[in-house]
Design a protein around this motif. Structure first.
Motif, mmCIF file in Angstrom:
data_model
loop_
_atom_site.group_PDB
_atom_site.id
_atom_site.type_symbol
_atom_site.label_atom_id
_atom_site.label_comp_id
_atom_site.label_asym_id
_atom_site.label_seq_id
_atom_site.Cartn_x
_atom_site.Cartn_y
_atom_site.Cartn_z
ATOM 1 N N ALA A 14 0.832 -1.204 0.000
ATOM 2 C CA ALA A 14 0.000 0.000 0.000
ATOM 3 C C ALA A 14 0.866 1.253 0.000
ATOM 4 C CB ALA A 14 -0.914 -0.003 1.225
ATOM 5 N N GLY A 15 1.983 1.205 0.718
ATOM 6 C CA GLY A 15 2.887 2.357 0.771
ATOM 7 C C GLY A 15 3.483 2.685 -0.589
ATOM 8 N N ILE A 16 3.842 1.659 -1.348
ATOM 9 C CA ILE A 16 4.401 1.865 -2.685
ATOM 10 C C ILE A 16 3.379 2.543 -3.596
ATOM 11 C CG2 ILE A 16 5.097 0.642 -4.793
ATOM 12 C CD1 ILE A 16 6.556 -1.359 -2.982
ATOM 13 N N ILE A 17 2.138 2.068 -3.555
ATOM 14 C CA ILE A 17 1.078 2.658 -4.387
ATOM 15 C C ILE A 17 0.863 4.124 -4.015
ATOM 16 C CG2 ILE A 17 -1.396 2.580 -4.905
ATOM 17 C CD1 ILE A 17 -1.202 -0.491 -4.548
ATOM 18 N N ALA A 18 0.761 4.403 -2.708
ATOM 19 C CA ALA A 18 0.545 5.772 -2.248
ATOM 20 C C ALA A 18 1.722 6.675 -2.630
ATOM 21 C CB ALA A 18 0.342 5.785 -0.729
ATOM 22 N N GLN A 19 2.936 6.137 -2.548
ATOM 23 C CA GLN A 19 4.136 6.915 -2.858
ATOM 24 C C GLN A 19 4.172 7.300 -4.337
ATOM 25 O OE1 GLN A 19 6.041 8.246 -0.830
ATOM 26 N NE2 GLN A 19 8.215 8.050 -1.200
ATOM 27 N N ILE A 20 3.878 6.360 -5.219
ATOM 28 C CA ILE A 20 3.890 6.633 -6.661
ATOM 29 C C ILE A 20 2.871 7.716 -7.006
ATOM 30 C CG2 ILE A 20 3.353 5.668 -8.937
ATOM 31 C CD1 ILE A 20 4.538 3.011 -7.935
ATOM 32 N N LEU A 21 1.683 7.632 -6.401
ATOM 33 C CA LEU A 21 0.611 8.582 -6.703
ATOM 34 C C LEU A 21 0.917 10.000 -6.228
ATOM 35 C CD1 LEU A 21 -2.562 6.426 -5.884
ATOM 36 C CD2 LEU A 21 -1.738 7.116 -8.145
ATOM 37 N N PHE A 327 -3.566 12.619 1.468
ATOM 38 C CA PHE A 327 -3.989 11.748 0.367
ATOM 39 C C PHE A 327 -3.223 10.427 0.400
ATOM 40 C CE2 PHE A 327 -3.685 10.445 -4.193
ATOM 41 C CZ PHE A 327 -5.018 10.100 -4.342
ATOM 42 N N ALA A 328 -1.900 10.516 0.635
ATOM 43 C CA ALA A 328 -1.074 9.303 0.679
ATOM 44 C C ALA A 328 -1.510 8.384 1.817
ATOM 45 C CB ALA A 328 0.398 9.670 0.840
ATOM 46 N N ALA A 329 -1.748 8.971 3.003
ATOM 47 C CA ALA A 329 -2.159 8.163 4.161
ATOM 48 C C ALA A 329 -3.518 7.524 3.923
ATOM 49 C CB ALA A 329 -2.188 9.028 5.418
ATOM 50 N N SER A 330 -4.426 8.272 3.296
ATOM 51 C CA SER A 330 -5.760 7.742 3.028
ATOM 52 C C SER A 330 -5.691 6.552 2.073
ATOM 53 C CB SER A 330 -6.642 8.841 2.426
ATOM 54 O OG SER A 330 -6.697 9.966 3.271
ATOM 55 N N VAL A 331 -4.904 6.715 1.001
ATOM 56 C CA VAL A 331 -4.724 5.616 0.048
ATOM 57 C C VAL A 331 -4.066 4.428 0.731
ATOM 58 C CG1 VAL A 331 -3.496 4.894 -2.048
ATOM 59 C CG2 VAL A 331 -4.627 7.116 -1.971
ATOM 60 N N LEU A 332 -3.029 4.722 1.537
ATOM 61 C CA LEU A 332 -2.287 3.660 2.227
ATOM 62 C C LEU A 332 -3.207 2.849 3.141
ATOM 63 C CD1 LEU A 332 1.242 3.995 3.707
ATOM 64 C CD2 LEU A 332 -0.516 2.830 5.007
ATOM 65 N N PHE A 333 -3.979 3.542 3.987
ATOM 66 C CA PHE A 333 -4.877 2.845 4.903
ATOM 67 C C PHE A 333 -5.898 2.010 4.138
ATOM 68 C CE2 PHE A 333 -3.757 5.966 8.324
ATOM 69 C CZ PHE A 333 -3.420 5.027 9.284
ATOM 70 N N MET A 334 -6.483 2.602 3.104
ATOM 71 C CA MET A 334 -7.534 1.922 2.361
ATOM 72 C C MET A 334 -6.994 0.677 1.660
ATOM 73 S SD MET A 334 -9.997 3.471 -0.650
ATOM 74 C CE MET A 334 -8.638 3.722 -1.783
#
Length: 361
Positions: A14-21, A327-334
């Motif tokens: 999840a962290g990788i996805i949030a980081q790229i975005l 935004f990154a934290a929200s994506v990461l948690f989800m």
């Protein structure tokens, strides 16, 4: 695989996805934080105001690659950081929940984990994460601010040339040629190995742990974040009478997204000045162009920022950081919770297969 490992792997993914975005926002934010301008000096015209304008400026002057400088070590760092953090967070969380359950059986407490325990769990996991991954983030910060540092060095050289030209007529006659030469000079390629060599040359092995003190203090950021998140999630589940072993079946992905955003917003606003100090210490020190704006350590950075830039210096780029981190934290948690749910679902399926096979035999 234990649920601690499952949470670690899910957190890394999840962290990788949030980081790229959100990486372009992170790059711009790091440059905003490390822009060192004394309050007595006018702002240079090269840096446009506004996050969107700064993003467009980077694309125009450096190409799309400028927004993703340092992405490779950052993705590695994110995977390592989130994996380590969530693994230890879940490990410690399991222990405090087991302790709370034991206390309940002994007639002490109601079996729930208190806010202080959540803070302690997040702080312990965060401290281990910081100590193990700080070298990666030193390199990422260097790579994100490399072009900015080169620009500052060029500006310093131009100032020196103009000063010499005013004192020497021979230099003045060749001034335009020299200035044109400096303007045409582009920043040299700057990869991970180059950044690592530069850090080692400047400060040795200890250079890879620059900013460790404010970063360790900033462990309270995820502590506050997870306290808000866990408390909000607990209240939501209690309100709905949720009672199932997998934990999040009655909470939607959108609700987790919003809870993550709320938690990160509170944590970011509270600890942002420490993040600025950390970035200043990890960036190339020549970026300031002035001894008064270079720092030998955490306390030196804080005192000089107060003296030469005032309190607003501690909040440079905060609006960009709020957007990026929330935004990154929200994506990461989800994404992380959905990955954990998928893991639990697969485990259930795997455990049901043997019993079905036995019944057919």
């Amino acid at each position: 695989m234990s649920n601690a490992i499952a949470n670690g792997v899910a957190g890394a993914g999840a962290g990788i996805i949030a980081q790229i975005l959100t990486y372009p926002l992170q790059t711009v934010n790091t440059r905003q934080q490390t822009e060192r301008i004394a309050k007595s000096k006018p702002k240079p015209p090269a840096a446009p105001a506004g996050t969107l304008l700064q993003i467009l400026h980077v694309v125009r002057t450096e190409g799309w690659g400028g927004l993703y400088s340092g992405l490779k070590p950052s993705l590695f760092g994110t995977a390592a950081s989130q994996g380590i953090y969530y693994y230890f967070y879940q490990l410690f969380k399991n222990k405090v929940e087991a302790i709370a359950s034991t206390r309940k059986h002994k007639g002490r407490g109601d079996g729930t984990v208190g806010i202080f325990s959540w803070l302690l769990v997040a702080a312990l996991a965060g401290s281990l994460n910081v100590l193990l991954t700080n070298p990666i983030w030193v390199l990422v910060t260097r790579m994100q601010t490399h072009t900015q540092a080169e620009r500052k060095i060029m500006e310093s050289k131009k100032e020196s040339l103009l000063k010499e030209a005013s004192e020497n007529s021979l230099i003045a006659s060749r001034l335009q040629d020299k200035l044109a030469e400096l303007d045409s000079t582009k920043p040299h390629p700057y990869g991970t190995i180059h950044a690592a060599r530069e850090v080692y040359t400047e400060a040795g092995i200890s250079g890879f742990w620059k900013g460790i003190i404010p970063t360790l203090i900033m462990v309270c950021n995820p502590s506050i974040q997870f306290m808000i998140y866990e408390s909000s999630l607990k209240r939501m589940k209690e309100k709905r009478g949720a009672n199932n072993k997998h934990g999040l079946k009655n909470v939607s992905a959108l609700e987790v997204f919003l809870l993550g955003a709320l938690a990160k917003l509170g944590a970011t606003v509270t600890t942002y000045p420490l993040l600025v100090v950390k970035s200043r210490l990890q960036a190339k020190q020549e970026i300031g162009g002035n001894v008064s704006l270079r720092y030998s350590g955490t306390l030196d950075a804080i005192m000089k920022m107060i003296r030469y830039e005032g309190l607003p210096g501690f909040y440079k780029g905060m609006s960009t950081k709020i957007v990026q981190s929330v935004f990154a934290a929200s994506v990461l948690f989800m994404v992380k919770e959905e990955l954990v749910k998928a893991y639990m679902f697969l485990i259930d399926k795997i455990w049901k297969v043997p019993s079905n096979v036995i019944n057919h035999v």
